[in-house]
Design an enzyme around this catalytic site. Structure first.
Site, PDB file in Angstrom:
ATOM      1  CG  HIS A  77      -1.833  -0.843   1.168  1.00 27.91           C
ATOM      2  ND1 HIS A  77      -2.647  -1.520   2.245  1.00 27.91           N
ATOM      3  CD2 HIS A  77      -2.182  -2.276   0.101  1.00 27.91           C
ATOM      4  CE1 HIS A  77      -3.453  -2.399   1.955  1.00 27.91           C
ATOM      5  NE2 HIS A  77      -3.134  -2.932   0.687  1.00 27.91           N
ATOM      6  CG  HIS A 234      -7.469  -3.237  -1.999  1.00 25.18           C
ATOM      7  ND1 HIS A 234      -6.863  -2.409  -1.249  1.00 25.18           N
ATOM      8  CD2 HIS A 234      -6.660  -4.420  -1.887  1.00 25.18           C
ATOM      9  CE1 HIS A 234      -5.789  -2.703  -0.678  1.00 25.18           C
ATOM     10  NE2 HIS A 234      -5.711  -4.035  -0.862  1.00 25.18           N
ATOM     11  CG  ASP A 238      -3.155  -5.102  -3.079  1.00 24.14           C
ATOM     12  OD1 ASP A 238      -2.585  -4.162  -2.229  1.00 24.14           O
ATOM     13  OD2 ASP A 238      -3.855  -5.962  -2.693  1.00 24.14           O
ATOM     14  CG  HIS A 261       0.399  -9.516  -2.869  1.00 22.66           C
ATOM     15  ND1 HIS A 261       0.473  -8.292  -2.954  1.00 22.66           N
ATOM     16  CD2 HIS A 261      -0.546  -9.743  -1.928  1.00 22.66           C
ATOM     17  CE1 HIS A 261      -0.492  -7.532  -2.381  1.00 22.66           C
ATOM     18  NE2 HIS A 261      -1.105  -8.466  -1.438  1.00 22.66           N
TER      19      HIS A 261
END
Length: 305
Positions: A77, A234, A238, A261
């Site tokens: 973030h 969101h 990321d 991720h």
């Protein structure tokens, strides 16, 4: 030109997974230094470069490990905020193992950066231009980079929970679009995942205020979603933070289908491993105008939660 922050910024909050109260500061950094993290609670330098090749296997968040073994988790973030505000040089100092989660989005970091001000530096920005398609897959999930004039993103997610379902969003991230449309989108999860993480000793700092929790067609967190498609927004947030671990802004089109991720990190590793897949480009005014963060102003936060 490259940029850093005008003055030191401080934060105090809880780590999402550790539940530990931590203090964090972002310091200005000289030109050409890049983004670094430092564990101020550890002996020695505790320095950790914000670089894709310092990321170990960690699916729930992005973790970095320094050469001396120092670790810092949940960096995505703040990395997204630095990328989205056009900050190229900064030292992020934390007195614990995890960046504070704050409200679960990048908006508190963005607000603090813009309030502190952005300092232009006497050094040119160099971007990484993607020159050919690179793709990585994991079952039905994939992440891909294609050549593009700026940083574009096309992201899709799909969950069985009706509160999320299938969502897709496409964005060109130039001219402050990250700040206006993505930075206030919070991390989200299913109630079943929360229960599983708690059983595993994770998400100890998670609350219904710093994550959007859903269960089937019900949004449990008070107030519901900030945006109808907050979940995919969101995921794009990321991805921007994870892509900034390339060490420079990327000129390319990122496509993510159910990507997370680790898939984005695998994509960066594949990009740098493929001969001729990237070209370092000095950014004149025209190229720089296509980068996230260029032209960002406090007014861009006017409609952000």
């Amino acid at each position: 030109m490259q940029a850093t922050i005008r003055s030191k910024i401080t934060f105090r909050g809880t780590g999402l997974h550790t539940g530990r109260l931590v203090r964090m500061a972002i310091h200005p950094q000289a030109a050409d230094m890049g983004i670094w993290f430092r564990r101020s609670d550890l002996p020695g330098s505790g320095l950790i470069p914000a670089r894709y090749d310092r990321v170990p296997e960690s699916r729930l968040c992005t973790k970095l490990v320094g050469e001396d073994g120092a670790e810092i988790s949940t960096v995505e973030h703040v990395m997204a905020a630095l990328a989205g505000c056009g900050i190229h040089n900064a030292l992020v100092e934390v007195d614990g193992p995890e960046v504070p989660i704050l409200d679960g989005s990048a908006a508190p970091f963005v607000r603090a950066i813009l309030d502190a001000g952005i300092q232009q530096q006497a050094a040119m920005v160099h971007a990484l231009a993607v020159t050919r398609a690179i793709e990585v897959r994991d079952g039905a999930a994939f992440a891909r980079l294609d050549p593009a004039e700026g940083l574009e993103m096309d992201f899709a997610i799909e969950f069985t929970d009706a509160a999320i379902g299938r969502q897709r969003r496409v964005a060109n991230l130039a001219n402050g679009r990250f700040v206006r449309e993505l930075c206030d989108s919070r991390t989200f999860c299913r109630q079943a995942d929360v229960d599983a993480m708690h059983a595993a000793g994770l998400a100890l700092g998670g609350t219904y205020d710093n994550a959007v929790v859903v269960d089937g067609d019900i949004v449990i967190s008070p107030g519901g979603f900030r945006h109808a498609d907050e979940a995919v927004r969101h995921k794009m947030l990321d991805a921007l933070g994870d892509l900034y671990l390339a060490g420079a802004p990327i000129l390319g089109r990122y496509t993510g289908e159910r990507a997370g991720h680790m898939l984005t990190n695998r994509l960066l590793r594949a990009l740098f491993a493929a001969p001729g897949a990237i070209r370092v480009v000095p950014c004149d005014t025209t190229i720089a105008s296509r980068l996230p963060g260029v032209g960002v102003k406090v007014a861009d936060l006017a409609h952000v939660a």
